[in-house]
Design a protein around this motif. Structure first.
Motif, PDB file in Angstrom:
ATOM      1  N   ILE A  55      48.125 -15.131  65.495  1.00 22.86           N
ATOM      2  CA  ILE A  55      49.540 -14.916  64.813  1.00 22.86           C
ATOM      3  C   ILE A  55      48.752 -14.961  63.748  1.00 22.86           C
ATOM      4  O   ILE A  55      48.554 -15.972  63.093  1.00 22.86           O
ATOM      5  CB  ILE A  55      50.504 -15.307  66.104  1.00 22.86           C
ATOM      6  CG1 ILE A  55      50.601 -14.538  67.330  1.00 22.86           C
ATOM      7  CG2 ILE A  55      51.315 -14.524  64.560  1.00 22.86           C
ATOM      8  CD1 ILE A  55      51.474 -15.652  67.985  1.00 22.86           C
ATOM      9  N   ARG A  68      58.205 -17.087  57.292  1.00 17.40           N
ATOM     10  CA  ARG A  68      56.096 -16.665  58.110  1.00 17.40           C
ATOM     11  C   ARG A  68      56.331 -17.613  58.920  1.00 17.40           C
ATOM     12  O   ARG A  68      56.151 -17.493  60.481  1.00 17.40           O
ATOM     13  CB  ARG A  68      55.195 -16.766  57.391  1.00 17.40           C
ATOM     14  CG  ARG A  68      54.623 -16.188  55.707  1.00 17.40           C
ATOM     15  CD  ARG A  68      53.340 -17.150  55.578  1.00 17.40           C
ATOM     16  NE  ARG A  68      53.600 -18.044  55.080  1.00 17.40           N
ATOM     17  CZ  ARG A  68      53.397 -18.023  53.594  1.00 17.40           C
ATOM     18  NH1 ARG A  68      53.943 -17.099  52.234  1.00 17.40           N
ATOM     19  NH2 ARG A  68      53.279 -19.199  53.618  1.00 17.40           N
ATOM     20  N   ARG A  72      56.351 -16.300  63.394  1.00 12.03           N
ATOM     21  CA  ARG A  72      55.311 -16.854  64.049  1.00 12.03           C
ATOM     22  C   ARG A  72      55.962 -17.257  65.053  1.00 12.03           C
ATOM     23  O   ARG A  72      54.987 -16.680  66.557  1.00 12.03           O
ATOM     24  CB  ARG A  72      54.575 -17.767  63.378  1.00 12.03           C
ATOM     25  CG  ARG A  72      53.371 -17.838  63.864  1.00 12.03           C
ATOM     26  CD  ARG A  72      52.070 -19.353  62.897  1.00 12.03           C
ATOM     27  NE  ARG A  72      51.481 -18.726  62.194  1.00 12.03           N
ATOM     28  CZ  ARG A  72      51.929 -18.821  60.525  1.00 12.03           C
ATOM     29  NH1 ARG A  72      53.076 -19.616  60.734  1.00 12.03           N
ATOM     30  NH2 ARG A  72      51.691 -17.851  59.704  1.00 12.03           N
ATOM     31  N   ARG A  76      55.334 -16.070  68.804  1.00 12.96           N
ATOM     32  CA  ARG A  76      55.002 -16.217  69.703  1.00 12.96           C
ATOM     33  C   ARG A  76      55.850 -17.120  70.917  1.00 12.96           C
ATOM     34  O   ARG A  76      55.244 -16.401  72.184  1.00 12.96           O
ATOM     35  CB  ARG A  76      55.084 -17.939  68.939  1.00 12.96           C
ATOM     36  CG  ARG A  76      53.859 -18.454  70.646  1.00 12.96           C
ATOM     37  CD  ARG A  76      53.674 -20.277  70.090  1.00 12.96           C
ATOM     38  NE  ARG A  76      53.416 -20.310  68.249  1.00 12.96           N
ATOM     39  CZ  ARG A  76      53.753 -20.891  67.736  1.00 12.96           C
ATOM     40  NH1 ARG A  76      55.394 -21.928  67.869  1.00 12.96           N
ATOM     41  NH2 ARG A  76      53.077 -20.830  66.575  1.00 12.96           N
TER      42      ARG A  76
END
Length: 129
Positions: A55, A68, A72, A76
């Motif tokens: 990713i 960020r 992420r 995920r």
């Protein structure tokens, strides 16, 4: 509860470079806010997972590290929950990169929808081969 294992993470710089290299047999698709780049794993081992992924949340898109990390985690989690629905043929394996392309934080529902669309297209690409 499905979980993500270390073996499912695509960590090798050589494998990531091969994924984005020209003529590497890669395929690409945008399901906003994600762009997926994938290819069939050329030599999967019998113990290899069906999908290895990484990713990427570019700093150019989200300037703050907190944002960020949040995106992420959302990507995920969406991938973790959607992976059991991925139906690849027996013995097939894929490598995939998910790149965030939006300029702002997106809600989890949008991320989930994008990940599900991407996994359906990856599975469909194996049906045509």
């Amino acid at each position: 509860m499905p979980r993500l294992y270390k073996s499912q993470k695509l960590c090798s710089k050589i494998a990531i470079d091969a994924l984005f290299a020209r003529g590497g047999g890669k395929q690409s698709f945008i399901a906003y806010p994600l762009r997926a780049v994938w290819r069939q794993n050329p030599a999967p081992s019998p113990s290899a997972p069906a999908l290895q992924f990484f990713i990427s949340i570019p700093k150019k898109r989200l300037r703050h590290a907190v944002d960020r990390v949040k995106m992420r985690r959302r990507v995920r989690e969406a991938l973790r929950l959607a992976l059991p629905a991925l139906n690849l043929p027996a013995g097939a394996a894929a490598q995939m990169g998910l790149v965030y392309v939006a300029d702002a934080l997106m809600p989890y529902a949008d991320i989930t929808h994008a990940v599900e669309r991407i996994l359906k297209i990856v599975a469909r690409s194996y049906e045509h081969d």
